[in-house]
Design a protein around this motif. Sequence first.
Motif, PDB file in Angstrom:
ATOM      1  N   ASP A  47      20.838 -50.999  -2.036  1.00 41.40           N
ATOM      2  CA  ASP A  47      20.299 -49.995  -0.881  1.00 41.40           C
ATOM      3  C   ASP A  47      18.944 -49.983  -0.951  1.00 41.40           C
ATOM      4  OD1 ASP A  47      21.462 -47.584   2.120  1.00 41.40           O
ATOM      5  OD2 ASP A  47      19.306 -46.931   0.786  1.00 41.40           O
ATOM      6  N   THR A  48      18.155 -50.101   0.146  1.00 45.71           N
ATOM      7  CA  THR A  48      16.773 -49.487   1.176  1.00 45.71           C
ATOM      8  C   THR A  48      16.512 -49.784   2.157  1.00 45.71           C
ATOM      9  OG1 THR A  48      14.230 -50.927   0.562  1.00 45.71           O
ATOM     10  CG2 THR A  48      16.620 -52.760   1.210  1.00 45.71           C
ATOM     11  N   ALA A  49      15.324 -49.264   2.542  1.00 46.49           N
ATOM     12  CA  ALA A  49      15.529 -48.906   3.821  1.00 46.49           C
ATOM     13  C   ALA A  49      13.691 -49.487   4.382  1.00 46.49           C
ATOM     14  CB  ALA A  49      14.914 -47.246   4.295  1.00 46.49           C
ATOM     15  N   TRP A  87      14.834 -53.401  17.115  1.00 51.41           N
ATOM     16  CA  TRP A  87      15.278 -54.929  16.846  1.00 51.41           C
ATOM     17  C   TRP A  87      13.317 -55.184  16.142  1.00 51.41           C
ATOM     18  CZ3 TRP A  87      18.984 -57.436  17.934  1.00 51.41           C
ATOM     19  CH2 TRP A  87      20.062 -57.105  18.465  1.00 51.41           C
ATOM     20  N   LYS A  88      12.562 -54.778  16.469  1.00 53.24           N
ATOM     21  CA  LYS A  88      11.117 -54.940  15.848  1.00 53.24           C
ATOM     22  C   LYS A  88      11.637 -54.485  14.129  1.00 53.24           C
ATOM     23  CE  LYS A  88       7.417 -53.696  19.461  1.00 53.24           C
ATOM     24  NZ  LYS A  88       6.248 -53.253  19.212  1.00 53.24           N
ATOM     25  N   ASP A  89      12.071 -53.506  14.317  1.00 52.21           N
ATOM     26  CA  ASP A  89      12.495 -53.493  12.594  1.00 52.21           C
ATOM     27  C   ASP A  89      13.702 -54.172  12.484  1.00 52.21           C
ATOM     28  OD1 ASP A  89      10.855 -51.125  12.678  1.00 52.21           O
ATOM     29  OD2 ASP A  89      12.315 -49.081  13.075  1.00 52.21           O
ATOM     30  N   LEU A  90      14.404 -54.344  12.724  1.00 55.68           N
ATOM     31  CA  LEU A  90      14.924 -55.986  12.220  1.00 55.68           C
ATOM     32  C   LEU A  90      15.243 -56.726  11.745  1.00 55.68           C
ATOM     33  CD1 LEU A  90      18.531 -56.064  11.586  1.00 55.68           C
ATOM     34  CD2 LEU A  90      18.626 -56.861  14.288  1.00 55.68           C
ATOM     35  N   GLU A  91      14.699 -57.465  12.846  1.00 56.59           N
ATOM     36  CA  GLU A  91      13.485 -58.769  13.079  1.00 56.59           C
ATOM     37  C   GLU A  91      12.325 -59.053  10.981  1.00 56.59           C
ATOM     38  OE1 GLU A  91      14.415 -61.557  13.691  1.00 56.59           O
ATOM     39  OE2 GLU A  91      15.812 -60.909  15.268  1.00 56.59           O
ATOM     40  N   LEU A  92      12.175 -57.310  11.331  1.00 55.57           N
ATOM     41  CA  LEU A  92      10.918 -57.636  10.290  1.00 55.57           C
ATOM     42  C   LEU A  92      11.744 -57.407   8.748  1.00 55.57           C
ATOM     43  CD1 LEU A  92       8.060 -57.309   8.970  1.00 55.57           C
ATOM     44  CD2 LEU A  92       8.059 -54.960   9.811  1.00 55.57           C
ATOM     45  N   SER A  93      12.638 -56.860   9.030  1.00 53.70           N
ATOM     46  CA  SER A  93      13.554 -56.187   7.580  1.00 53.70           C
ATOM     47  C   SER A  93      14.330 -58.010   7.152  1.00 53.70           C
ATOM     48  CB  SER A  93      14.764 -55.555   8.417  1.00 53.70           C
ATOM     49  OG  SER A  93      13.815 -53.666   8.080  1.00 53.70           O
ATOM     50  N   LEU A  94      14.285 -58.364   7.969  1.00 53.29           N
ATOM     51  CA  LEU A  94      15.202 -60.269   7.797  1.00 53.29           C
ATOM     52  C   LEU A  94      13.962 -61.100   7.476  1.00 53.29           C
ATOM     53  CD1 LEU A  94      17.147 -59.822  10.879  1.00 53.29           C
ATOM     54  CD2 LEU A  94      18.499 -60.189   8.327  1.00 53.29           C
ATOM     55  N   GLU A  95      13.143 -60.869   7.633  1.00 51.39           N
ATOM     56  CA  GLU A  95      11.715 -61.229   7.579  1.00 51.39           C
ATOM     57  C   GLU A  95      11.192 -61.243   6.160  1.00 51.39           C
ATOM     58  OE1 GLU A  95       7.080 -61.803   8.828  1.00 51.39           O
ATOM     59  OE2 GLU A  95       8.371 -61.323   9.401  1.00 51.39           O
ATOM     60  N   ARG A  96      11.520 -59.575   5.539  1.00 52.98           N
ATOM     61  CA  ARG A  96      10.567 -59.650   4.415  1.00 52.98           C
ATOM     62  C   ARG A  96      11.481 -59.463   3.208  1.00 52.98           C
ATOM     63  NH1 ARG A  96      10.121 -52.853   6.310  1.00 52.98           N
ATOM     64  NH2 ARG A  96       7.512 -53.246   6.827  1.00 52.98           N
TER      65      ARG A  96
END
Length: 343
Positions: A47-49, A87-96
């Motif tokens: 679990d992260t964030a 959507w910005k957060d989701l895309e960045l999380s997937l990329e990270r």
Amino acid sequence: MKNITLGTTGITVPQNGFGALPVQRCDFDMAVKILRAAKEGGMKFFDTAHSYSDSEEKIGLAFGENGMRKDIYIATKTPAKTPEDFWKDLELSLERMKTDYIDIYQFHMVDQCYKPGDGTGMYECMLEAKAQGKIRHIGITTHKIGVAKEITECGLYETLQFPFSYLAGEQELDLVERCKKNNMGFIAMKGLAGGLINNSKAAMAFMTQFDNVIPIWGIQKMSELEEWLAFMDETPTMTDELKSFMEKEKNELSGDFCRGCGYCMPCPQGIQINNCARMSLMLRRAPSKGWLSEHWQEEMKKIETCLHCNKCMSHCPYSLNTPALLEKNYEDYKKVLAGEVTV
């Protein structure tokens, strides 16, 4: 170690999850070693964030490009309040995290239960992300008991993440039961009460009493990981001795103490409330000379500048008199510094 299934998600993992908030304090090499050792030792739930600085990046380095991703489950969170930020957060999380999907995507530390048609558009974002295959399950986290109860009854979320430890009261125990009744997974954060619990055996034995709860232990050292992994083969169970110990702990920590959730932040005077308001307990239960450093002396001195605006009180989910608690902790801290009180 028994396996737990998180409600309707179907996710079944050992009752021993990895909380990746603390790995943001490790350098990248050590974080990757710890994360991979956790997986190799049998942990499957991580679990992260989005808000945990570089924690997601470290998970990506550990699991994203070596075939390990398929063998673990990743839950992360968005603090977004608007669809655009979602959507910005989701895309960045997937990329990270070097992945094309997230197993459980959670609204982070909410003060309301997002629902379809509530005007925010937030729940609709979750549904669309799920339809696109970018997330597989919808979860939510909060520290507010009233909001948490509403979440358990609305039928919209597959998991709830909430503070839960052997210091829990009747309301928290009822929340776990509500989740079980409604086939929701319960992810237990702060299983060590933000550092106030220092008996890992008791902490784990408590969790084993519940067949719908996965604790996520905050880990930042290999020695800490080894302690939790040791329970994979020899899992503590509740005994009369442990029950007596926990009751003593609950009596000692009952009443007005800060849980360190951070809902009161930020303070207009820059007071680090989530640490300063529980400094007395940290000095005694998590002893470290670091708490008496020049840095923390300066942080505690900021309490003298408190405006008594009571914003912290209005945001506290535990209804604490935060200014009074800060003053009490500051007086005790000064006595410890002066050598009038030993810890």
